[in-house]
Design a protein around this motif. Structure first.
Motif, short mmCIF file in Angstrom:
data_model
loop_
_atom_site.label_atom_id
_atom_site.label_comp_id
_atom_site.label_asym_id
_atom_site.label_seq_id
_atom_site.Cartn_x
_atom_site.Cartn_y
_atom_site.Cartn_z
N THR A 62 -11.74 12.86 -0.03
CA THR A 62 -12.31 14.45 -0.64
C THR A 62 -10.93 14.89 -0.14
O THR A 62 -10.85 14.69 0.85
CB THR A 62 -13.57 14.24 0.05
N MET A 63 -11.58 16.05 -0.42
CA MET A 63 -10.50 17.51 -0.55
C MET A 63 -10.86 17.81 1.14
O MET A 63 -11.36 17.61 1.39
CB MET A 63 -10.31 18.74 -1.05
N GLY A 64 -9.85 18.64 2.05
CA GLY A 64 -9.80 19.24 3.01
C GLY A 64 -9.15 20.39 3.44
O GLY A 64 -8.50 21.28 2.02
N ASP A 65 -9.45 20.99 4.02
CA ASP A 65 -8.30 22.43 4.80
C ASP A 65 -7.05 22.39 4.02
O ASP A 65 -6.17 21.80 4.92
CB ASP A 65 -8.92 23.03 5.50
N TRP A 66 -6.45 23.36 3.35
CA TRP A 66 -5.32 23.60 2.99
C TRP A 66 -4.72 24.17 4.43
O TRP A 66 -3.30 24.36 4.91
CB TRP A 66 -4.73 24.16 2.03
N LEU A 81 0.47 -0.89 -0.08
CA LEU A 81 -0.18 -0.12 0.07
C LEU A 81 0.91 0.97 -0.33
O LEU A 81 1.77 1.64 0.68
CB LEU A 81 -0.93 -0.52 1.39
N GLU A 82 0.77 1.95 -0.91
CA GLU A 82 1.23 3.12 -1.18
C GLU A 82 -0.18 4.24 -0.43
O GLU A 82 -0.85 4.58 -1.48
CB GLU A 82 1.69 3.22 -2.16
N VAL A 83 0.63 5.27 0.70
CA VAL A 83 -0.87 6.61 0.72
C VAL A 83 -0.13 7.50 0.66
O VAL A 83 0.85 8.06 1.33
CB VAL A 83 -1.01 6.18 2.23
N ARG A 84 -0.69 8.79 0.12
CA ARG A 84 0.03 10.48 -0.39
C ARG A 84 -0.53 10.96 0.20
O ARG A 84 -2.02 11.09 -0.69
CB ARG A 84 0.44 9.82 -1.82
N LEU A 85 -0.36 12.00 0.77
CA LEU A 85 -1.12 12.89 0.95
C LEU A 85 -0.48 14.39 0.36
O LEU A 85 0.97 14.48 -0.06
CB LEU A 85 -0.07 13.57 2.64
N VAL A 86 -1.03 14.84 -0.94
CA VAL A 86 -0.68 16.05 -1.39
C VAL A 86 -1.21 17.33 -1.63
O VAL A 86 -2.36 17.12 -0.79
CB VAL A 86 -1.39 15.15 -3.17
N TYR A 87 -1.29 18.44 -2.45
CA TYR A 87 -1.66 19.67 -1.69
C TYR A 87 -2.38 19.83 -3.23
O TYR A 87 -1.20 19.67 -4.43
CB TYR A 87 -0.64 20.36 -1.36
N SER A 88 -2.97 20.77 -3.99
CA SER A 88 -3.32 21.39 -4.89
C SER A 88 -2.73 23.29 -4.49
O SER A 88 -3.90 23.71 -4.00
CB SER A 88 -4.29 21.72 -5.27
N ASP A 89 -2.30 24.08 -5.41
CA ASP A 89 -2.17 24.71 -5.24
C ASP A 89 -2.82 25.94 -5.31
O ASP A 89 -3.45 26.87 -5.24
CB ASP A 89 -0.74 25.51 -5.89
N SER A 90 -3.46 25.29 -6.97
CA SER A 90 -4.54 26.04 -7.91
C SER A 90 -5.98 26.05 -6.55
O SER A 90 -6.97 27.26 -7.29
CB SER A 90 -4.80 25.36 -8.93
N CYS A 91 -6.18 25.01 -6.25
CA CYS A 91 -7.43 25.01 -5.52
C CYS A 91 -7.32 25.06 -3.51
O CYS A 91 -8.13 25.10 -3.67
CB CYS A 91 -7.44 23.60 -5.57
N HIS A 92 -5.72 25.43 -3.29
CA HIS A 92 -5.54 25.84 -2.22
C HIS A 92 -6.23 24.28 -1.07
O HIS A 92 -7.47 24.70 0.20
CB HIS A 92 -6.18 26.67 -1.50
N VAL A 117 -6.04 19.75 0.36
CA VAL A 117 -5.35 18.56 1.01
C VAL A 117 -6.16 17.73 0.42
O VAL A 117 -7.53 17.83 0.79
CB VAL A 117 -4.54 18.48 1.54
N TRP A 118 -5.91 16.84 0.17
CA TRP A 118 -6.40 15.57 0.00
C TRP A 118 -5.13 14.27 0.12
O TRP A 118 -4.01 14.12 0.10
CB TRP A 118 -7.82 15.23 -1.23
N VAL A 119 -5.79 13.29 0.42
CA VAL A 119 -5.19 11.83 0.03
C VAL A 119 -5.45 10.51 -1.07
O VAL A 119 -6.49 10.26 -1.32
CB VAL A 119 -5.35 11.03 1.86
#
Length: 173
Positions: free
Chosen positions: A129-133, A67-78, A80-82
């Protein structure tokens, strides 16, 4: 007279050929405006709203080769999600849950947002789903159930201490 006519025609043709290069650059389809920004992204699918094209890795953890789990961030949307992916050769019988955990940066209760349930070799990829950056966030997996944090800030049960073999989390980001 013929030279002059061809000169005008040639200039017109040259201008016609160069006109696409003289116009303002257009955004590519990948860089189109996303469908949400900051708080309006909370609880929504990052792929459906176009937030994934500029996603950058904040933290990653692996459960062996399974299993690979990644926490990612989108600058264009401000936001985060997994993102999680399970090795198609995974032979385990357990259900794996992946969650985005958040806590306000200034302190407060932590909560799970957007659980991915039951990653299987038939459905090996998923995202929360996305969360608060602006919050402090971490990505977790567990085999206990939805909304169970394998590495909480504080255990609620007096003296409670469950083994970490039931899951793991990235560091808070």
């Amino acid at each position: 007279m013929h030279t002059r006519r061809w000169g005008r025609v040639g200039a017109a043709l040259a201008l016609l050929c160069l006109s696409p290069m003289l116009t303002a650059p257009q955004a590519s389809a990948d860089e189109a405006a996303p469908g949400c920004y900051a708080e309006s992204c909370a609880g929504k699918d990052p792929y459906a709203l176009g937030c994934d094209w500029d996603a950058e890795l904040l933290a990653q953890l692996n459960k062996g080769n399974d299993l690979e789990v990644r926490l990612v961030y989108s600058d264009s949307c401000h936001a985060v999600w997994v993102k999680a992916s399970l090795n198609p050769a995974y032979a385990g019988q357990e259900s794996l849950y992946v969650e985005l955990w958040s806590t306000p940066t200034i302190g407060g209760a932590q909560w799970a947002r957007g659980t991915i349930k039951y990653l299987t070799p038939d459905l090996p990829v998923g995202n929360t789903t996305m969360g608060d950056w602006q919050a402090t966030n971490k990505a977790c997996w567990n085999n206990v159930g939805s909304r169970w944090d394998p590495a909480p800030l504080n255990y609620e049960a007096p003296g409670g201490n469950m083994p970490r073999s039931t899951g793991d989390c990235t560091e808070w980001q």
